[in-house]
Write an enzyme that holds these catalytic residues in place. Structure first.
Site, short mmCIF file in Angstrom:
data_model
loop_
_atom_site.label_atom_id
_atom_site.label_comp_id
_atom_site.label_asym_id
_atom_site.label_seq_id
_atom_site.Cartn_x
_atom_site.Cartn_y
_atom_site.Cartn_z
N LYS A 12 3.09 -8.38 3.88
CA LYS A 12 2.82 -9.16 5.10
C LYS A 12 1.52 -9.94 4.92
CE LYS A 12 0.93 -4.93 7.04
NZ LYS A 12 0.32 -4.42 8.25
N ARG B 184 -0.01 3.83 17.99
CA ARG B 184 0.15 2.38 17.92
C ARG B 184 1.61 2.07 18.20
NH1 ARG B 184 -1.61 -0.89 12.51
NH2 ARG B 184 0.29 0.12 11.76
N TYR C 113 -30.28 -22.52 6.85
CA TYR C 113 -30.29 -22.43 8.31
C TYR C 113 -31.13 -21.24 8.79
CZ TYR C 113 -26.47 -25.78 8.78
OH TYR C 113 -25.72 -26.92 8.76
N MET D 282 -21.28 -23.06 6.10
CA MET D 282 -19.83 -23.20 6.19
C MET D 282 -19.20 -23.48 4.81
SD MET D 282 -17.58 -25.82 8.50
CE MET D 282 -18.22 -25.31 10.06
C1 LIG Z 1 3.49 0.37 8.85
C2 LIG Z 1 2.72 0.12 7.59
N1 LIG Z 1 3.08 0.75 6.47
C3 LIG Z 1 2.43 0.56 5.31
C4 LIG Z 1 1.35 -0.29 5.22
C5 LIG Z 1 0.65 -0.47 3.91
O1 LIG Z 1 -0.68 -0.02 3.98
P1 LIG Z 1 -1.62 -0.13 2.72
O2 LIG Z 1 -1.90 -1.59 2.53
O3 LIG Z 1 -2.85 0.60 3.13
O4 LIG Z 1 -0.90 0.47 1.58
C6 LIG Z 1 0.93 -0.97 6.37
C7 LIG Z 1 -0.22 -1.84 6.31
O5 LIG Z 1 -0.91 -2.18 7.22
C8 LIG Z 1 1.64 -0.75 7.59
O6 LIG Z 1 1.29 -1.37 8.71
#
Ligand SMILES: Cc1ncc(COP(=O)(O)O)c(C=O)c1O
Length: 362
Positions: free
Chosen positions: A34, A129, A251, A299
């Site tokens: 992701k 969560r 700055y 920046m």
């Molecule tokens: C539901 C879930 N599983 C697995 C992972 C993977 O975590 P990591 O990057 O710490 O291995 C994440 C990452 O945020 C997650 O949200």
């Protein structure tokens, strides 16, 4: 002369990490890609990896990108579908989906289709969560076991503190979750759980950060786990200056020279994603030696003290500077930069901005 601000992504190191993790994991791996593959480039990363059991993403758009390049691979939506439109796409594209709340079960039951889906039913073992708790979870399992749109049902949960090996909460989460284990496969491990050997023999381990050769565990670097950093961030010297004792830099005049000094201005700043908080508070590498940041991070650039660099007279505009990672300028772990910035490596990777160039190398 180019500013040279570049994230170099090393596919060999990516594949090396994939192999290390495959050996560590008790069984199958879900590669969490992701947020643009943790800032490494989603399209490029998924194309670089073969024989992947499953990719996982957070949004439907990310899932569609992966599907474009990986038409046959299992793709998991970690937050599931948010509405009927996303559910329709999920069926059509053969995505696996997390279901974590009753509203999703209702939507899933109401949806008319002849197709089936693999569902990852999420249990909230203490993270608070996403996920069902206690009795709700048992009921949800039964409901989905009896739904003919479910192909495979996988039970999943998520660790809150697996980066702390001896935190009792890990055991508590496992004990709560494991009670639901029947014939269904389970998944709870993330990178930290795998690297810390919190071994619960789940059939699916979901790894993100470790795949990219970064340690999620404090005071450890990828090297401690035989992982290799996939990203090296570098920039160039864009100007050189002599500063006299008593003069200030940048700055807010946040740095005052104690002696005469030589500084280099380098082409990276918070507009590229480098943390502003590292003004006067971190080092970069040049000619295999450390150079301190002096003054605030601007920046687009920042100043570094090169007075003590050997053969300083040889430093010229256009010279390469290592921000994090490994290259001919040395080794500067992202984990160290994150720790200096009082943040986590995940944040630094995700906040790299679009004007940074990406270079993909084997
Ligand atoms: C539901 C879930 N599983 C697995 C992972 C993977 O975590 P990591 O990057 O710490 O291995 C994440 C990452 O945020 C997650 O949200």
């Amino acid at each position: 002369m180019s500013r040279g601000t570049t994230a170099v992504i090393d596919f060999d190191n990516l594949r090396h990490n994939f192999n290390v993790l495959k050996q560590l994991a008790p069984s199958k791996l879900v590669l969490v890609v992701k947020a643009d593959a943790y800032g490494h480039g989603l399209k490029q990363v998924v194309q670089a990896l073969d024989n992947v059991d499953c990719f996982a993403v957070a949004t439907i758009e990310e899932a569609l990108t992966v599907r474009k390049y990986r038409p046959k691979t299992k793709i998991l939506l970690l937050e599931g579908f948010l509405d009927k439109y996303e559910l329709k796409i999920a069926f059509e594209q053969h995505f696996d989906s997390v279901i974590h709340q009753q509203e999703q079960i209702q939507m899933f039951e109401d949806f008319q289709t002849n197709q089936v889906m693999n569902v990852w039913l999420k249990y909230d073992s203490g993270m608070n969560r996403l996920g069902f708790s206690g009795d709700e979870y048992s009921r949800a399992i039964k409901t989905l076991e009896n739904n003919n749109k479910v192909n495979e049902l996988i039970l999943m949960s998520h660790f809150a503190s697996a980066n702390q090996k001896h935190n009792k909460f890990n055991t508590q989460q496992v004990e709560k979750f494991i009670k639901f284990k029947t014939s269904h496969e389970i998944s709870i491990s993330n990178s930290s759980a795998l690297l810390n050997h919190i071994n619960i023999a789940d059939e699916w381990c979901r790894v993100g950060l470790a795949l990219f050769g970064v340690s999620p565990i404090e005071d450890k670097t990828a090297h401690d786990y035989k992982l290799k950093p996939v990203m090296t961030l570098k920039t160039n010297v864009i100007a050189l200056k002599q500063i006299k004792a008593g003069e200030t830099i940048g700055y807010g005049q946040a740095y005052t020279a104690k002696t005469n000094m030589q500084i280099a201005i380098i082409g990276i700043g918070y507009g590229d994603g480098y943390p502003w908080s590292l003004g006067n508070n971190a080092t970069v590498k040049l000619n295999n030696q450390q150079a301190r940041i002096v003054g605030r991070v601007s920046m687009d650039m920042m100043a570094i003290d090169i007075s003590d660099i050997e053969i300083v007279d040889n430093i010229t505009i256009g010279d390469s500077v290592l921000i994090w990672g490994i290259n001919a300028n040395g080794n500067l772990p992202l984990e160290t930069v994150a720790s200096n910035a009082k943040t986590i490596p995940y944040v630094l990777l995700c906040q790299i901005t679009s004007r940074v160039h990406y270079q993909y190398v084997e």
